[in-house]
Design an enzyme around this catalytic site. Structure first.
Site, PDB file in Angstrom:
ATOM      1  N   SER A   1      30.028 -78.977 -82.613  1.00  0.00           N
ATOM      2  CA  SER A   1      31.283 -79.755 -82.068  1.00  0.00           C
ATOM      3  C   SER A   1      30.925 -80.899 -81.409  1.00  0.00           C
ATOM      4  CB  SER A   1      31.904 -78.730 -81.066  1.00  0.00           C
ATOM      5  OG  SER A   1      32.177 -77.371 -81.949  1.00  0.00           O
TER       6      SER A   1
ATOM      7  N   GLN B   1      30.440 -71.948 -67.856  1.00  0.00           N
ATOM      8  CA  GLN B   1      29.063 -72.271 -68.670  1.00  0.00           C
ATOM      9  C   GLN B   1      28.887 -73.912 -68.558  1.00  0.00           C
ATOM     10  OE1 GLN B   1      30.184 -70.324 -72.564  1.00  0.00           O
ATOM     11  NE2 GLN B   1      29.209 -71.980 -73.314  1.00  0.00           N
TER      12      GLN B   1
ATOM     13  N   GLY C   1      28.868 -74.393 -89.468  1.00  0.00           N
ATOM     14  CA  GLY C   1      27.896 -73.507 -88.774  1.00  0.00           C
ATOM     15  C   GLY C   1      28.742 -72.362 -88.400  1.00  0.00           C
ATOM     16  N   HIS C   2      29.779 -72.429 -87.526  1.00  0.00           N
ATOM     17  CA  HIS C   2      30.652 -71.259 -87.147  1.00  0.00           C
ATOM     18  C   HIS C   2      31.178 -70.532 -88.376  1.00  0.00           C
ATOM     19  CE1 HIS C   2      31.783 -74.273 -83.777  1.00  0.00           C
ATOM     20  NE2 HIS C   2      31.267 -73.102 -83.134  1.00  0.00           N
TER      21      HIS C   2
ATOM     22  N   LYS D   1      20.947 -71.964 -83.978  1.00  0.00           N
ATOM     23  CA  LYS D   1      20.802 -73.199 -83.191  1.00  0.00           C
ATOM     24  C   LYS D   1      20.899 -73.344 -81.674  1.00  0.00           C
ATOM     25  CE  LYS D   1      23.396 -76.898 -82.144  1.00  0.00           C
ATOM     26  NZ  LYS D   1      24.351 -76.825 -81.147  1.00  0.00           N
TER      27      LYS D   1
HETATM   28  P1  AMP Z   1      29.775 -72.855 -79.878  1.00  0.00           P
HETATM   29  O1  AMP Z   1      31.196 -73.015 -80.229  1.00  0.00           O
HETATM   30  O2  AMP Z   1      29.046 -74.084 -79.845  1.00  0.00           O
HETATM   31  O3  AMP Z   1      29.916 -72.169 -78.724  1.00  0.00           O
HETATM   32  O4  AMP Z   1      29.252 -71.864 -80.989  1.00  0.00           O
HETATM   33  C1  AMP Z   1      29.516 -70.478 -81.157  1.00  0.00           C
HETATM   34  C2  AMP Z   1      28.508 -69.893 -82.313  1.00  0.00           C
HETATM   35  O5  AMP Z   1      28.400 -70.903 -83.308  1.00  0.00           O
HETATM   36  C3  AMP Z   1      27.142 -69.975 -81.403  1.00  0.00           C
HETATM   37  O6  AMP Z   1      26.353 -68.475 -81.627  1.00  0.00           O
HETATM   38  C4  AMP Z   1      26.149 -70.996 -81.778  1.00  0.00           C
HETATM   39  O7  AMP Z   1      24.817 -70.849 -81.931  1.00  0.00           O
HETATM   40  C5  AMP Z   1      26.646 -71.293 -83.528  1.00  0.00           C
HETATM   41  N1  AMP Z   1      26.527 -72.428 -83.999  1.00  0.00           N
HETATM   42  C6  AMP Z   1      26.936 -73.692 -83.463  1.00  0.00           C
HETATM   43  N2  AMP Z   1      26.352 -74.463 -84.536  1.00  0.00           N
HETATM   44  C7  AMP Z   1      25.936 -74.063 -85.298  1.00  0.00           C
HETATM   45  C8  AMP Z   1      25.107 -74.456 -86.563  1.00  0.00           C
HETATM   46  N3  AMP Z   1      25.072 -75.615 -86.653  1.00  0.00           N
HETATM   47  N4  AMP Z   1      24.698 -73.652 -87.441  1.00  0.00           N
HETATM   48  C9  AMP Z   1      24.657 -72.044 -87.104  1.00  0.00           C
HETATM   49  N5  AMP Z   1      25.538 -71.727 -85.972  1.00  0.00           N
HETATM   50  C10 AMP Z   1      25.964 -72.446 -85.261  1.00  0.00           C
END
Ligand code: AMP
Length: 281
Positions: free
Chosen positions: A162, A36, A12-13, A125
């Site tokens: 994650s 957060q 996703g990232h 997401k």
């Molecule tokens: P995080 O590391 O969870 O803070 O996520 C960092 C970025 O990755 C944020 O913009 C999330 O929305 C995006 N993200 C997390 N999971 C996904 C996913 N499955 N598909 C697309 N983007 C994602």
């Protein structure tokens, strides 16, 4: 262009990095942002492996820089300044995680000031996060164009996260009910259901095997409670599965009989950003 993350990078990232790569030089920030997380949340146990993250980014070969500051680089011990988006950040995840979006917008204001990106890419997401950040950028007149990339899913529909690594095998099976609830909402809408409470009941019923935080149908972009299902809407769900708190969502466009899966904001898709960039050049 900036892709803000908390690390433990998954596909996703990496899809955000790919979307960003089409728009210019990519900086990926990796920062587990303490403000957060609530006092009883997973800040301490959140997975951190900078070396593995760097290896994934190297393998992809798109990112130009990684910015992974220690906490003290972004927060002085006596830091007293917060960025708060009233209203949008108070409902849904905001009401279950008080202070969460204030932490998100505050750290993003710092990252935007340090990196000074022309674009920033976020994942649909976290739809409410996208909308809150969009309002912050608009209200503060920040010269940054936001890009919202589609959610990347596992083969069975579970949105990549994650936090999926907190799930036992049994919980991993159970977690698919979030996507099922969104599919059930889609089916109900496609069959002509226009009562918001009925659609929400259908979603809740699909999620009865997990501990529900919320299952709601809201109007976009304000996340207001609509009178009936019409126009641009967001079905959003959150639940606790074992030790993981999982979220998912699906935007729809509902026009008369037609119900189509939509983007969160058609003007903020990676394709729209690319088009805008080409028009500018
Ligand atoms: P995080 O590391 O969870 O803070 O996520 C960092 C970025 O990755 C944020 O913009 C999330 O929305 C995006 N993200 C997390 N999971 C996904 C996913 N499955 N598909 C697309 N983007 C994602």
């Amino acid at each position: 262009m900036l892709v803000p993350t908390m690390g433990d990078l998954h596909r996703g990232h990496l899809s955000l990095v790919e979307a960003g790569g089409a728009l210019g030089h990519v900086v990926v920030s990796i920062f587990v942002n303490p403000t957060q997380f609530g006092p009883n949340e997973d800040f301490d146990s959140y997975p951190r492996d900078l070396q593995a993250d760097r290896a994934k980014l190297d393998e992809l070969g798109i990112a130009h820089a990684v910015y992974a500051p220690p906490v003290r680089e972004l927060y002085d011990a006596d830091a007293a300044t917060w960025v708060t988006v009233d209203g949008l950040g108070d409902s849904l995840c905001g009401s279950h995680r008080p202070g969460h979006f204030r932490g998100v917008t505050t750290v993003l204001a710092k990252l935007f000031a340090i990196v000074q990106p022309d674009f920033a890419v976020f994942g649909e997401k976290d739809a409410q996060q996208c909308l809150v950040v969009q309002r912050m950028v608009r209200d503060l007149r920040l010269p940054i164009r936001l890009v919202f990339a589609p959610t990347v899913r596992e083969g069975d529909g579970l949105a990549m996260s994650s936090r999926n690594r907190y799930l036992s095998e049994g919980e991993r099976q159970l977690a698919t009910v979030l996507r099922s609830a969104l599919d059930a909402a889609h089916s109900a809408l496609a069959a002509g259901e226009r009562s918001v409470s009925e659609v929400e009941a259908v979603m809740r019923s699909a999620m009865r095997s997990v501990q529900l935080d919320y299952a709601e149908l809201r109007s976009l972009p304000a996340l207001a409670h609509p009178e009936g299902a019409s126009g641009h809407m967001l079905a959003a769900v959150a639940a606790r599965v074992g030790h993981a708190r999982l979220i998912d969502n699906q935007p729809f466009r509902i026009e008369d009989e037609a119900v189509v899966v939509a983007a969160l904001d058609e003007d903020a898709t990676p394709a729209a950003a690319l088009q805008w960039l080409r028009g500018e050049n």
